[in-house]
Design a protein around this motif. Structure first.
Motif, PDB file in Angstrom:
ATOM      1  N   SER A   1       0.860  -1.187   0.000  1.00 20.31           N
ATOM      2  CA  SER A   1       0.000   0.000   0.000  1.00 20.31           C
ATOM      3  C   SER A   1       0.888   1.226   0.000  1.00 20.31           C
ATOM      4  CB  SER A   1      -0.872   0.036   1.252  1.00 20.31           C
ATOM      5  OG  SER A   1      -1.724  -1.065   1.284  1.00 20.31           O
ATOM      6  N   ILE A   2       0.502   2.229  -0.789  1.00 17.10           N
ATOM      7  CA  ILE A   2       1.220   3.505  -0.787  1.00 17.10           C
ATOM      8  C   ILE A   2       0.217   4.610  -0.475  1.00 17.10           C
ATOM      9  CG2 ILE A   2       3.046   2.735  -2.350  1.00 17.10           C
ATOM     10  CD1 ILE A   2       1.633   4.248  -4.608  1.00 17.10           C
ATOM     11  N   PHE A   3       0.632   5.539   0.373  1.00 15.55           N
ATOM     12  CA  PHE A   3      -0.249   6.654   0.724  1.00 15.55           C
ATOM     13  C   PHE A   3       0.584   7.777   1.314  1.00 15.55           C
ATOM     14  CE2 PHE A   3      -0.106   3.729   4.275  1.00 15.55           C
ATOM     15  CZ  PHE A   3       0.054   4.539   5.380  1.00 15.55           C
ATOM     16  N   PRO A   4       0.146   9.031   1.313  1.00 15.20           N
ATOM     17  CA  PRO A   4      -1.072   9.471   0.632  1.00 15.20           C
ATOM     18  C   PRO A   4      -0.875   9.425  -0.875  1.00 15.20           C
ATOM     19  CG  PRO A   4       0.150  11.381   1.399  1.00 15.20           C
ATOM     20  CD  PRO A   4       0.892  10.153   1.897  1.00 15.20           C
ATOM     21  N   ASN A   5      -1.945   9.392  -1.589  1.00 12.40           N
ATOM     22  CA  ASN A   5      -1.887   9.391  -3.041  1.00 12.40           C
ATOM     23  C   ASN A   5      -3.111  10.145  -3.539  1.00 12.40           C
ATOM     24  OD1 ASN A   5      -1.107   8.890  -5.632  1.00 12.40           O
ATOM     25  ND2 ASN A   5      -1.494   6.699  -5.572  1.00 12.40           N
TER      26      ASN A   5
ATOM     27  N   ALA B   1      11.452   1.026  -6.839  1.00 17.12           N
ATOM     28  CA  ALA B   1      11.890   2.196  -7.583  1.00 17.12           C
ATOM     29  C   ALA B   1      10.679   3.018  -7.984  1.00 17.12           C
ATOM     30  CB  ALA B   1      12.677   1.787  -8.824  1.00 17.12           C
ATOM     31  N   VAL B   2      10.931   4.308  -8.163  1.00 15.83           N
ATOM     32  CA  VAL B   2       9.915   5.221  -8.683  1.00 15.83           C
ATOM     33  C   VAL B   2      10.351   5.596 -10.092  1.00 15.83           C
ATOM     34  CG1 VAL B   2       8.757   7.440  -8.388  1.00 15.83           C
ATOM     35  CG2 VAL B   2       9.435   6.110  -6.364  1.00 15.83           C
ATOM     36  N   PHE B   3       9.449   5.412 -11.054  1.00 14.48           N
ATOM     37  CA  PHE B   3       9.739   5.694 -12.458  1.00 14.48           C
ATOM     38  C   PHE B   3       8.824   6.788 -12.977  1.00 14.48           C
ATOM     39  CE2 PHE B   3      11.214   1.360 -11.994  1.00 14.48           C
ATOM     40  CZ  PHE B   3      12.372   1.328 -12.754  1.00 14.48           C
ATOM     41  N   SER B   4       9.376   7.629 -13.845  1.00 12.55           N
ATOM     42  CA  SER B   4       8.530   8.565 -14.583  1.00 12.55           C
ATOM     43  C   SER B   4       7.772   7.763 -15.638  1.00 12.55           C
ATOM     44  CB  SER B   4       9.388   9.642 -15.251  1.00 12.55           C
ATOM     45  OG  SER B   4      10.213   9.057 -16.247  1.00 12.55           O
ATOM     46  N   LEU B   5       6.765   8.354 -16.239  1.00 17.66           N
ATOM     47  CA  LEU B   5       5.976   7.623 -17.229  1.00 17.66           C
ATOM     48  C   LEU B   5       6.749   7.315 -18.500  1.00 17.66           C
ATOM     49  CD1 LEU B   5       2.360   9.030 -16.970  1.00 17.66           C
ATOM     50  CD2 LEU B   5       3.339   6.963 -15.982  1.00 17.66           C
ATOM     51  N   ASN B   6       7.879   8.013 -18.715  1.00 15.99           N
ATOM     52  CA  ASN B   6       8.689   7.683 -19.892  1.00 15.99           C
ATOM     53  C   ASN B   6       9.809   6.706 -19.544  1.00 15.99           C
ATOM     54  OD1 ASN B   6      10.226   9.509 -18.524  1.00 15.99           O
ATOM     55  ND2 ASN B   6      10.498  10.931 -20.222  1.00 15.99           N
TER      56      ASN B   6
ATOM     57  N   TYR C   1       3.590   9.057 -11.703  1.00 15.68           N
ATOM     58  CA  TYR C   1       4.738   8.160 -11.628  1.00 15.68           C
ATOM     59  C   TYR C   1       4.256   6.736 -11.414  1.00 15.68           C
ATOM     60  CZ  TYR C   1       7.496  12.398 -10.915  1.00 15.68           C
ATOM     61  OH  TYR C   1       8.085  13.624 -11.058  1.00 15.68           O
ATOM     62  N   LEU C   2       5.162   5.785 -11.611  1.00 15.31           N
ATOM     63  CA  LEU C   2       4.905   4.391 -11.268  1.00 15.31           C
ATOM     64  C   LEU C   2       5.868   3.999 -10.155  1.00 15.31           C
ATOM     65  CD1 LEU C   2       4.487   2.584 -14.697  1.00 15.31           C
ATOM     66  CD2 LEU C   2       2.717   3.148 -13.043  1.00 15.31           C
TER      67      LEU C   2
ATOM     68  N   SER D   1       3.391  -3.033  -9.735  1.00 13.10           N
ATOM     69  CA  SER D   1       3.403  -1.596 -10.002  1.00 13.10           C
ATOM     70  C   SER D   1       2.176  -0.926  -9.395  1.00 13.10           C
ATOM     71  CB  SER D   1       3.411  -1.329 -11.507  1.00 13.10           C
ATOM     72  OG  SER D   1       4.579  -1.828 -12.091  1.00 13.10           O
ATOM     73  N   LYS D   2       2.408   0.284  -8.877  1.00 15.54           N
ATOM     74  CA  LYS D   2       1.334   1.129  -8.346  1.00 15.54           C
ATOM     75  C   LYS D   2       1.477   2.514  -8.955  1.00 15.54           C
ATOM     76  CE  LYS D   2      -0.134  -1.634  -4.887  1.00 15.54           C
ATOM     77  NZ  LYS D   2      -1.496  -2.012  -4.589  1.00 15.54           N
ATOM     78  N   LYS D   3       0.358   3.151  -9.280  1.00 13.57           N
ATOM     79  CA  LYS D   3       0.388   4.527  -9.777  1.00 13.57           C
ATOM     80  C   LYS D   3       0.535   5.486  -8.623  1.00 13.57           C
ATOM     81  CE  LYS D   3      -2.619   3.607 -13.688  1.00 13.57           C
ATOM     82  NZ  LYS D   3      -3.949   3.833 -14.244  1.00 13.57           N
ATOM     83  N   LEU D   4       1.311   6.536  -8.824  1.00 15.71           N
ATOM     84  CA  LEU D   4       1.518   7.572  -7.799  1.00 15.71           C
ATOM     85  C   LEU D   4       1.355   8.932  -8.454  1.00 15.71           C
ATOM     86  CD1 LEU D   4       2.475   8.690  -5.048  1.00 15.71           C
ATOM     87  CD2 LEU D   4       4.812   8.452  -5.899  1.00 15.71           C
ATOM     88  N   ILE D   5       0.572   9.789  -7.823  1.00 19.15           N
ATOM     89  CA  ILE D   5       0.419  11.174  -8.270  1.00 19.15           C
ATOM     90  C   ILE D   5       1.151  12.053  -7.268  1.00 19.15           C
ATOM     91  CG2 ILE D   5      -1.186  13.066  -8.699  1.00 19.15           C
ATOM     92  CD1 ILE D   5      -3.305  10.857  -9.342  1.00 19.15           C
TER      93      ILE D   5
END
Length: 86
Positions: free
Chosen positions: A14-18, A37-42, A68-69, A80-84
């Motif tokens: 789980s990741i938060f806050p998001n 790791a945190v990746f940019s969308l590219n 980000y992912l 993978s989880k989406k992160l804003i």
């Protein structure tokens, strides 16, 4: 892999806050050491980390606002989880 196993593994993180601003809390029920790791969308790796406890706080203040992912590698599987970031 069975879809149910992948779904169960995804729920193990789980990741938060998001959306997040400067810090991201990561909670896992896994006892294994997990690379992440945190990746940019590219596809650019922006930050790497290792989880060696059930709850970790990650400093993301250097990341610019955007989508980000967050990827976790556990037992040769990638979750993978989406992160804003605002």
């Amino acid at each position: 892999f069975l879809p149910s196993l992948i779904t169960a593994m995804s729920r193990a993180f789980s990741i938060f806050p998001n959306p997040a601003k400067t810090t991201l809390k990561i909670v896992t029920d896994s006892d294994d050491i997990v690379e992440g790791a945190v990746f940019s969308l590219n596809g650019i790796r922006m930050k790497s980390f290792e989880l060696n406890s059930k709850q970790t706080t990650l400093d993301i203040s250097e990341l610019k606002p955007g989508l980000y992912l967050v990827q976790f590698i556990i037992n040769d599987n990638i979750i993978s989880k989406k992160l804003i970031i605002e």
